[in-house]
Design a protein around this motif. Structure first.
Motif, PDB file in Angstrom:
ATOM      1  N   ALA A 600       0.807  -1.218   0.000  1.00 29.19           N
ATOM      2  CA  ALA A 600       0.000   0.000   0.000  1.00 29.19           C
ATOM      3  C   ALA A 600       0.838   1.266   0.000  1.00 29.19           C
ATOM      4  O   ALA A 600       0.373   2.311  -0.423  1.00 29.19           O
ATOM      5  CB  ALA A 600      -0.950   0.002   1.191  1.00 29.19           C
ATOM      6  N   SER A 601       2.071   1.175   0.484  1.00 25.50           N
ATOM      7  CA  SER A 601       2.882   2.393   0.578  1.00 25.50           C
ATOM      8  C   SER A 601       3.927   2.483  -0.527  1.00 25.50           C
ATOM      9  O   SER A 601       4.843   3.282  -0.444  1.00 25.50           O
ATOM     10  CB  SER A 601       3.546   2.491   1.949  1.00 25.50           C
ATOM     11  N   ALA A 612       8.092  13.061  -3.358  1.00 29.03           N
ATOM     12  CA  ALA A 612       7.464  11.778  -3.040  1.00 29.03           C
ATOM     13  C   ALA A 612       7.589  11.410  -1.571  1.00 29.03           C
ATOM     14  O   ALA A 612       7.117  10.360  -1.151  1.00 29.03           O
ATOM     15  CB  ALA A 612       8.071  10.675  -3.903  1.00 29.03           C
ATOM     16  N   ARG A 614       6.246  12.723   1.043  1.00 33.32           N
ATOM     17  CA  ARG A 614       5.099  13.024   1.894  1.00 33.32           C
ATOM     18  C   ARG A 614       4.513  11.748   2.507  1.00 33.32           C
ATOM     19  O   ARG A 614       4.344  10.752   1.841  1.00 33.32           O
ATOM     20  CB  ARG A 614       4.044  13.701   1.034  1.00 33.32           C
ATOM     21  N   ARG A 615       4.155  11.805   3.773  1.00 30.09           N
ATOM     22  CA  ARG A 615       3.647  10.601   4.424  1.00 30.09           C
ATOM     23  C   ARG A 615       2.139  10.439   4.224  1.00 30.09           C
ATOM     24  O   ARG A 615       1.445  11.364   3.812  1.00 30.09           O
ATOM     25  CB  ARG A 615       3.993  10.585   5.910  1.00 30.09           C
ATOM     26  N   TYR A 616       1.679   9.243   4.506  1.00 27.65           N
ATOM     27  CA  TYR A 616       0.252   8.965   4.460  1.00 27.65           C
ATOM     28  C   TYR A 616      -0.352   9.183   5.848  1.00 27.65           C
ATOM     29  O   TYR A 616       0.345   9.099   6.860  1.00 27.65           O
ATOM     30  CB  TYR A 616       0.007   7.510   4.052  1.00 27.65           C
ATOM     31  N   ALA A 617      -1.671   9.387   5.851  1.00 21.64           N
ATOM     32  CA  ALA A 617      -2.352   9.559   7.133  1.00 21.64           C
ATOM     33  C   ALA A 617      -2.288   8.286   7.966  1.00 21.64           C
ATOM     34  O   ALA A 617      -2.235   8.336   9.194  1.00 21.64           O
ATOM     35  CB  ALA A 617      -3.809   9.964   6.898  1.00 21.64           C
ATOM     36  N   ASP A 618      -2.265   7.135   7.294  1.00 20.08           N
ATOM     37  CA  ASP A 618      -2.316   5.869   8.016  1.00 20.08           C
ATOM     38  C   ASP A 618      -1.011   5.093   7.971  1.00 20.08           C
ATOM     39  O   ASP A 618      -0.952   3.951   8.416  1.00 20.08           O
ATOM     40  CB  ASP A 618      -3.452   4.989   7.465  1.00 20.08           C
ATOM     41  N   SER A 619       0.038   5.693   7.450  1.00 19.05           N
ATOM     42  CA  SER A 619       1.295   4.947   7.314  1.00 19.05           C
ATOM     43  C   SER A 619       2.403   5.901   6.900  1.00 19.05           C
ATOM     44  O   SER A 619       2.158   6.926   6.259  1.00 19.05           O
ATOM     45  CB  SER A 619       1.139   3.867   6.233  1.00 19.05           C
ATOM     46  N   SER A 621       5.409   6.763   4.376  1.00 16.04           N
ATOM     47  CA  SER A 621       5.617   6.434   2.969  1.00 16.04           C
ATOM     48  C   SER A 621       7.053   5.967   2.733  1.00 16.04           C
ATOM     49  O   SER A 621       7.419   5.616   1.624  1.00 16.04           O
ATOM     50  CB  SER A 621       5.339   7.655   2.092  1.00 16.04           C
TER      51      SER A 621
END
Lengths: 752, 752
Positions: A600-601, A612, A614-619, A621
């Motif tokens: 997913a990441s 690229a 930038r982090r994800y809200a749930d994980s 990156s």
């Protein structure tokens, strides 16, 4: 009708003349049909002969082909032995028979050719020759983890000798694909995610193989196959020219510079244009810009696949030939080239252009020189130094490794006692009794009496009762060594696509290799459950990953006190893993690829551009384990870097003092990274610019000098479109022992 | 120093003259500094004024800026009200005050300008004006599901009237980004994954807004932002020119053709080059090839972000101006333009070029004409037809819907009684009491006495005791309606990045919207557990998804007898969802995007190229629900298609008989797909070439005629590089009622 060539009488046979003169002479003597024969490589080689015991006979498969063309360009896979070919130790070409087989087939080819032109004997050798008794090396991803191209070159020199001793001419070597999406089943064939690693190791492969006179190398795949969307084999790469140039082309240049005689046009398309139809790629870039004179061979069936875009085989042939494909591979379409000329779709000059390149390689490799005896098949050569340098130690809590007094050990996991999982894809069957599983290696090294074994689960499915047995073994032990991961094993009963890739419509035991792409790269649930069940016992766990692709290992990390990633180390991998665990050798591998968290990441490559990150809200990156990282049994420091070379980037020498603070000799990989600042171009977070392996005695200090590798420059993007009178780019440089990270304060700034 | 412009005396104020003559005249009168002032749009608009009760006063924020430049190009967000601006119904610009506020600010701007040039008042209006009391429409992804651009144009005409009534000039409308990766938080802002849908809906937005005199539209974002790697906001798009041209540019052309006065240069880079630095994109393509004369505005702070590639603000400004950015947005760098001219980094002609474009738009929108009274703020207009057409019915086992006798209903789920989840990102606070949740809509329609409600869980976390309450409610009911999904709600206490995107360092309740990218698109575990717990009761489940991005819904599908995807339908969504469930209206939405299984199998867009269709060993690579699909309450058939138009593709008319076999009137979206066969170009699996909405009475049949939309042609790739004398491309065409699928036997083949 058999024609006897009159050796030495014509200019093309005169090896005192220059190659071009010989090529011109020979080309001028060929009919159109004979020339087209030189562009064809159609029947699968292993189908040309049969073996009963030691007796080999030719089948009739080649007759029609030779009659049609009066000669043939090349023969693929004459000696190939594997599940797809169906050849095994009973029916296949063992070392003792191989030279005889190639000679028989070659004799038939020469006899059918009015001018006595032999065929190129083309063999798969991605990590050793895919033939019975061929030396098997780690798959490329493992070799890249050594960061030691010199060791790979030595190993491939031996492979080249084996190939030549059997009568082969061309080794197909895969090193050009970058591992940009770990879902791809062919991840194992990549030298990691970095263009410089791919360049250096590709060049090492070529150098090694080419050190054997008469052996040429065709590099696969050209180009950009690792960028395939979704990690789906042969899918398209909708990338732009800069991405292609910065990441995917340097290894091609490096391989060509090292002496490759050809490149293989890949299955994938780039931004819509299939490589075999890409005139810009195969002619504009490769020929006109780079001046390459060798051959472009299509991947197996790739020209016929082009039929999805055309209305007839004649049209397909015309498109591929015009684009620049010289030699087909198991395609029907190139049978239609004469018709394409006749219909005016292509000019005969394009046939000449392709034929000339094939003839040039034949002359260069000596096929038209007076016959010389083949070298004898070489005695096996240890690749231990290479194999032992592949595993990467990722976790070693409280210096659990190397093991001192081992106590009672439970060896658990689906890969613990599996020999085939060590090998990877594109391998022949091993001889009986060859190879050492991790379990066997540990038993040999530690003593079988201390060791209890349970598989615990299959790779992707539970093993009935497996968890209970594993838990019982762990409870009864002082330590658990879990051997997990994946396998690219091919069974003789498997289903195969037309090109030999695994066919997923059939039952596939493998979790990797060509054709076995996966959506989720995290460790399969069955193995994760095994880890958790064993961890619940409280017995400390050392995890060993045997796996061809990067796996998402968070669930293993959470429960392991030590973690060793071993790729596919080859048949002796189990022995060397045991030696590393016991400390006979120090783990010196460094990750050649970022290990993701989950699919997913993705993507997680260290050299994505700055945006690229930038982090994800749930994980996060970012990678779980970063490119270039890896532990050893020794402790090091690296001093402040300084430029001891010239003032410009090309001449810069980044020097720093390296100290081994340990009480034992140790080895390090010193890495040099850079980040550019080019007006109007978003830089990559970091670019590997150079690296070197260093060995230092206990307590010793030495100055390490790092230079910027020419094949690494492209990824800096210093050639970005000039924006008027903007100042020249700058580059910050910093050395590291464990991957890029962010540029430190001590980084050196230079004009780009 | 205040200067009184003498209206009507100079040529630039003479609206009987042509625009170019007026622009030339005005430009010639401006000093360098004044011109540069026209290229700046720096302070955030809502900071320029304060409100106490009904009394508005100007702050000093604008003074320094106006003093510096003597005028200003534009003012962003003067009326913006939302969590980032902090403006609410107490402190913000309600409809009654808005015109006064814009007049006060504009008066100050004009007074500071030697020639009396007003500023462009620029407002966010992605799905309605982001100001107090602005009409709120579904987010774009929902609107696209209607496949009814005509409904959107009508709705945006009303938005345009609201904007003008408040004194605004420019609506920022987002429609250009394609939804290629559902991990992206801004998925909701996209008109789906298809270039034709994006083109038609972008054009509808523009047409609607432009129907109000004095309102211009700036389209965002230019270009390729939807291709950002990993779905990470503002990350790069390493795509090639063909991918850009075929997928991402058609909507830009359509929006410009429909009358947009500007485009917004996006945050992302394309193949390494940030859009604000991309001279090829902003000048070579947009100006030289397309002849566009409007403005290029940078996204908020995008020019300053370019500082990552340069060594100074002066250099940054020079790069962006040279590339073709005319108007900055909250950037510091464009303050340095005068210095850049002085240092010789740019020529004043480039300042003139940019200034001319800004002035042209001001003159075109009437800013330099004699002042005219603003229209009155319009009375609200129902958008029910648009909103009701957005939900897509994906499952309806045994025709469970529409509900007949509803019985006792449990309404369960985190979005059941949440009003804000209906709205999406970029919205103002609603007035007290406005809007209808799904729960409220069902209570109103069915009767509160039949309905029991439990949230059951939060969006991403369990609700303590929630599962038990939900299970009890389900057990006590005849039917469960689960209202699940996500939310892009912004709270006034949230943290925000400099550009107003959610800042993930703070606490973020939202699961979507700008800045809230997620790694895993499958329904969050907390909601999945809720579904499973409720399903275990055996009570039948109807699931309603309120969600801004495509979610992986396998776990919902497994347990639902009906499934309605409703996007973010806007404040009245709950009422209309209830009407659909009860059958007052028929669901007519069709998916504007492929719904994936999980993030691991991305990408899944229907129009990937053929090579991308290969499956994974552990999963399909296809979508779970395909683009174009959706059910209604009626049953239809479509006859064999025939070409009733001209012999060439542009003139083709694909005609087929459509029959409504049901006992009630119904609506359909008839879709036309094509697949090309272009020698040497791998085609996309299918390309949406046209579509039309049809209403038919019970039992009626009508011929439906479909034409090929000019904005759809690019994706066929008919302009692929010619390969010599290869035949012209062909295209197969087929109509469909439920997405592309494979070309059927009845497909029509035409010359391309």
């Amino acid at each position: 009708m058999i024609n006897s060539p009159q050796a030495g009488t014509e200019p093309y046979r005169d090896n005192t003349l220059g190659i071009e003169a010989r090529v011109d002479d020979l080309l001028g003597r060929l009919t159109l049909r004979e020339k087209i024969g030189q562009l064809n490589q159609r029947p699968l080689g292993w189908q040309l002969w049969q073996r009963r015991g030691p007796e080999v006979t030719l089948t009739e498969t080649l007759d029609a082909e030779l009659d049609r063309f009066g000669g043939l360009g090349a023969i693929y896979g004459l000696l190939r032995a594997d599940a797809w070919s169906g050849r095994d130790w009973t029916t296949g070409a063992d070392p003792a028979l191989s030279a005889e087989i190639t000679a028989m087939v070659q004799e038939q080819v020469v006899a059918s050719s009015r001018l006595g032109i032999p065929a190129l004997i083309v063999e798969e050798a991605p990590h050793g020759h895919q033939a019975l008794g061929g030396t098997l090396l780690p798959t490329n991803l493992g070799s890249a983890a050594t960061w030691r191209p010199d060791l790979l070159a030595e190993a491939f020199a031996h492979v080249g000798r084996e190939l030549r001793a059997r009568g082969a001419h061309i080794a197909l070597a895969s090193g050009l694909d970058l591992l940009r999406d770990p879902r791809w089943g062919r991840s194992e064939e990549c030298f990691g995610e970095d263009p410089l690693l791919a360049s250096r190791f590709t060049a090492a492969q070529v150098r090694g193989l080419r050190s054997e006179p008469g052996i040429g190398v065709v590099l696969k795949h050209f180009a950009g196959q690792g960028a395939a969307v979704g990690g789906r084999n042969g899918a398209g790469a909708p990338i732009g020219p800069r991405e292609l140039d910065e990441l995917h082309l340097p290894a091609v240049r490096a391989g060509i510079d090292a002496g490759a005689v050809g490149v293989m046009a890949a299955y994938n398309e780039i931004d819509g244009i299939p490589c075999v139809a890409n005139e810009w790629l195969l002619t504009g870039l490769l020929r006109d810009q780079w001046g390459f004179g060798g051959i472009v061979m299509a991947d197996l069936g790739a020209i016929d696949q082009l039929g999805r875009t055309t209305s007839s085989a004649v049209e397909t042939a015309a498109v591929a030939l015009r684009a620049g494909v010289d030699l087909s591979l198991c395609d029907e379409a190139y049978l239609s080239l004469e018709e394409a000329v006749g219909a005016g779709l292509i000019d005969e000059a394009l046939i000449d252009r392709a034929c000339m390149r094939v003839l040039r390689v034949k002359i260069e490799l000596g096929l038209l020189d007076p016959p010389a005896p083949l070298p004898v098949f070489p005695t096996p050569r240890s690749a231990d130094d290479l194999v032992a340098a592949t595993p990467v130690l990722l976790i070693n809590d409280d210096r659990l490794l190397p093991l001192g007094a081992p106590g009672r050990i439970a060896v658990i996991g689906p890969n613990a006692d599996d020999r085939d999982c060590l090998l990877g894809d594109y391998v022949p069957p091993l001889p009986d009794g060859a190879g050492t599983t991790v379990l066997a290696g540990l038993r040999d090294r530690i003593g079988a009496g201390r060791i209890r074994h349970e598989a615990g689960s299959r790779l992707t499915e539970p093993l009935p009762g497996g968890l209970d047995c594993a838990v019982a073994a762990a409870e009864d032990s002082d330590l658990v060594i879990m051997v997990l991961g994946g396998s690219s094993v091919r069974h003789y009963a498997d289903a195969f696509a037309d090109n030999g890739a695994a066919e997923l419509t059939g039952a596939v035991a493998a979790t990797g290799g060509e054709g076995v792409d996966v959506a989720e790269v995290a460790l399969p649930a069955a193995q994760q459950q095994l880890v958790e069940a064993v961890a619940a016992t409280g017995t400390p766990i050392i995890s060993v990953m045997i796996a061809g692709r990067p796996l998402g290992l968070q669930g293993v990390v959470d429960h392991s006190r030590a973690l060793l990633w071993a790729g596919y180390p080859g048949p002796d991998g189990g022995r060397l893993v045991a030696e590393l665990i016991m400390g006979d050798r120090e783990p010196v591998g460094r990750l050649p690829v970022s290990l993701p968290r989950t699919s997913a990441s993705l993507p997680v490559a260290y050299n994505e551009r700055l945006g690229a990150s930038r982090r994800y809200a749930d994980s996060e990156s970012s990678a779980l384990f970063r490119f270039g990282s890896g532990l050893g049994y020794t402790t090091w420091s690296l001093g402040v870097p300084r430029n001891t070379g010239g003032p410009d980037l090309a001449g810069a020498v980044v020097s720093a003092d390296l100290t081994n603070h340990s009480g034992r000799e140790g080895r390090q990989i010193v890495q040099l990274y850079g980040r550019s600042r080019t007006p109007g171009l978003l830089p990559r977070r970091a670019v590997l610019l150079g690296f070197t392996a260093v060995a230092l005695a206990a307590g010793a200090t030495a100055e390490v000098d790092l230079r910027i590798d020419p094949y690494a420059i492209a990824a800096l993007g210093l050639d970005a479109p000039s924006t008027g009178s903007a100042p020249a780019p700058t580059v910050v440089l910093w050395p590291s022992l464990d991957g890029p990270g962010e540029p430190p304060e001590s980084a050196i700034t230079m004009q780009g």
